[in-house]
Design a protein around this motif. Structure first.
Motif, mmCIF file in Angstrom:
data_model
loop_
_atom_site.group_PDB
_atom_site.id
_atom_site.type_symbol
_atom_site.label_atom_id
_atom_site.label_comp_id
_atom_site.label_asym_id
_atom_site.label_seq_id
_atom_site.Cartn_x
_atom_site.Cartn_y
_atom_site.Cartn_z
ATOM 1 N N SER A 181 71.962 116.324 56.504
ATOM 2 C CA SER A 181 71.790 115.283 57.509
ATOM 3 C C SER A 181 70.668 114.364 57.031
ATOM 4 O O SER A 181 69.927 114.695 56.103
ATOM 5 C CB SER A 181 71.445 115.879 58.879
ATOM 6 O OG SER A 181 70.172 116.492 58.850
ATOM 7 N N VAL A 182 70.576 113.202 57.652
ATOM 8 C CA VAL A 182 69.493 112.254 57.394
ATOM 9 C C VAL A 182 69.036 111.677 58.722
ATOM 10 O O VAL A 182 69.755 111.740 59.718
ATOM 11 C CB VAL A 182 69.915 111.100 56.441
ATOM 12 C CG1 VAL A 182 70.124 111.576 55.033
ATOM 13 C CG2 VAL A 182 71.137 110.361 56.957
ATOM 14 N N THR A 183 67.850 111.115 58.720
ATOM 15 C CA THR A 183 67.373 110.319 59.848
ATOM 16 C C THR A 183 67.406 108.867 59.388
ATOM 17 O O THR A 183 67.542 108.588 58.184
ATOM 18 C CB THR A 183 65.932 110.705 60.239
ATOM 19 O OG1 THR A 183 65.072 110.414 59.130
ATOM 20 C CG2 THR A 183 65.831 112.178 60.630
ATOM 21 N N SER A 193 64.570 108.547 56.870
ATOM 22 C CA SER A 193 64.793 109.105 55.527
ATOM 23 C C SER A 193 65.829 108.290 54.761
ATOM 24 O O SER A 193 65.704 108.095 53.549
ATOM 25 C CB SER A 193 65.199 110.585 55.599
ATOM 26 O OG SER A 193 66.460 110.764 56.196
ATOM 27 N N ARG A 249 75.659 112.730 65.404
ATOM 28 C CA ARG A 249 74.323 113.319 65.433
ATOM 29 C C ARG A 249 74.406 114.837 65.448
ATOM 30 O O ARG A 249 75.383 115.415 65.917
ATOM 31 C CB ARG A 249 73.560 112.825 66.650
ATOM 32 C CG ARG A 249 73.359 111.312 66.600
ATOM 33 C CD ARG A 249 72.424 110.814 67.686
ATOM 34 N NE ARG A 249 72.353 109.364 67.672
ATOM 35 C CZ ARG A 249 71.548 108.658 66.880
ATOM 36 N NH1 ARG A 249 70.763 109.260 66.040
ATOM 37 N NH2 ARG A 249 71.537 107.352 66.928
ATOM 38 N N ASP A 288 69.199 118.243 66.676
ATOM 39 C CA ASP A 288 68.195 117.207 66.434
ATOM 40 C C ASP A 288 68.842 115.840 66.610
ATOM 41 O O ASP A 288 69.540 115.346 65.724
ATOM 42 C CB ASP A 288 67.623 117.345 65.015
ATOM 43 C CG ASP A 288 66.580 116.283 64.684
ATOM 44 O OD1 ASP A 288 66.222 115.467 65.566
ATOM 45 O OD2 ASP A 288 66.137 116.262 63.522
ATOM 46 N N ASN A 348 67.778 112.967 66.334
ATOM 47 C CA ASN A 348 67.368 111.926 65.391
ATOM 48 C C ASN A 348 68.070 112.050 64.047
ATOM 49 O O ASN A 348 67.964 111.162 63.206
ATOM 50 C CB ASN A 348 65.855 111.960 65.188
ATOM 51 C CG ASN A 348 65.111 111.541 66.440
ATOM 52 O OD1 ASN A 348 65.529 110.628 67.136
ATOM 53 N ND2 ASN A 348 64.022 112.225 66.734
ATOM 54 N N SER A 349 68.766 113.165 63.800
ATOM 55 C CA SER A 349 69.454 113.394 62.532
ATOM 56 C C SER A 349 70.952 113.208 62.720
ATOM 57 O O SER A 349 71.500 113.552 63.764
ATOM 58 C CB SER A 349 69.176 114.820 62.040
ATOM 59 O OG SER A 349 67.810 114.976 61.738
#
Length: 166
Positions: free
Chosen positions: A8-10, A13, A54, A58, A60-61
């Motif tokens: 995963s990424v935000t 990131s 998502r 989390d 945000n990820s």
């Protein structure tokens, strides 16, 4: 970033990864869709990077994201031109939305991918965006419609919310 696979990424990131690849990237908010996203450009052609699904653990990820760039269409754009692009290009797709042409590309991290895979997808996107306007000019000239049809990149924030594809 390390060589560990990304599952995963935000937005932060992903912004950092794109900045490390040489892009100027801003974290912005789309008030109409009530979502944060990334905004960048290549060769003067603005584009957005929208988060996708998502992680439940989390918020945000996310495990996928979509690149999107927009062109304003003046006149009639034959669907053959759009369909030919989609048949010839494996990763990006065009879609006609009244008054606009959207170029989109999805990127999935499901199963885990290396940071280099994400960078490679950014490069694929860059090549697609830079190839689009010359492709459209050439195809419209072949059809003899280049005088009646004009296509030009438009800033993503200038596209009405009702025109944007999800």
């Amino acid at each position: 970033m390390t060589d560990t696979n990304l599952v995963s990424v935000t937005l932060e990131s992903l912004r950092d990864l794109m900045q490390n690849s040489g892009y100027r990237v801003d974290l912005v908010s789309d008030p109409a869709a009530n979502v944060s996203l990334l905004r960048s450009s290549t060769a003067g052609f603005g584009f957005d990077v929208r988060p996708g699904n998502r992680l439940a653990a989390d918020e945000n990820s996310f495990v996928d994201f979509t690149f999107s760039a927009w062109l304003n269409i003046e006149g009639e754009l034959p669907l053959d031109v759009v369909n030919r692009w989609n048949a010839l290009r494996r990763f990006g797709r065009l879609q006609v939305v009244p008054g606009f042409l959207a170029l989109t590309m999805d990127v999935s991290l499901i199963g885990g991918v290396s940071p280099n895979n994400v960078r490679a997808n950014v490069e694929i996107w860059d090549h697609l965006v830079q190839a689009l306007v010359p492709y459209l000019r050439e195809e419209l000239q072949k059809l003899g419609t280049s005088q009646q049809t004009a296509v030009a990149p438009v800033a993503p924030d200038q596209v009405p919310a009702e025109a944007k594809v999800a």
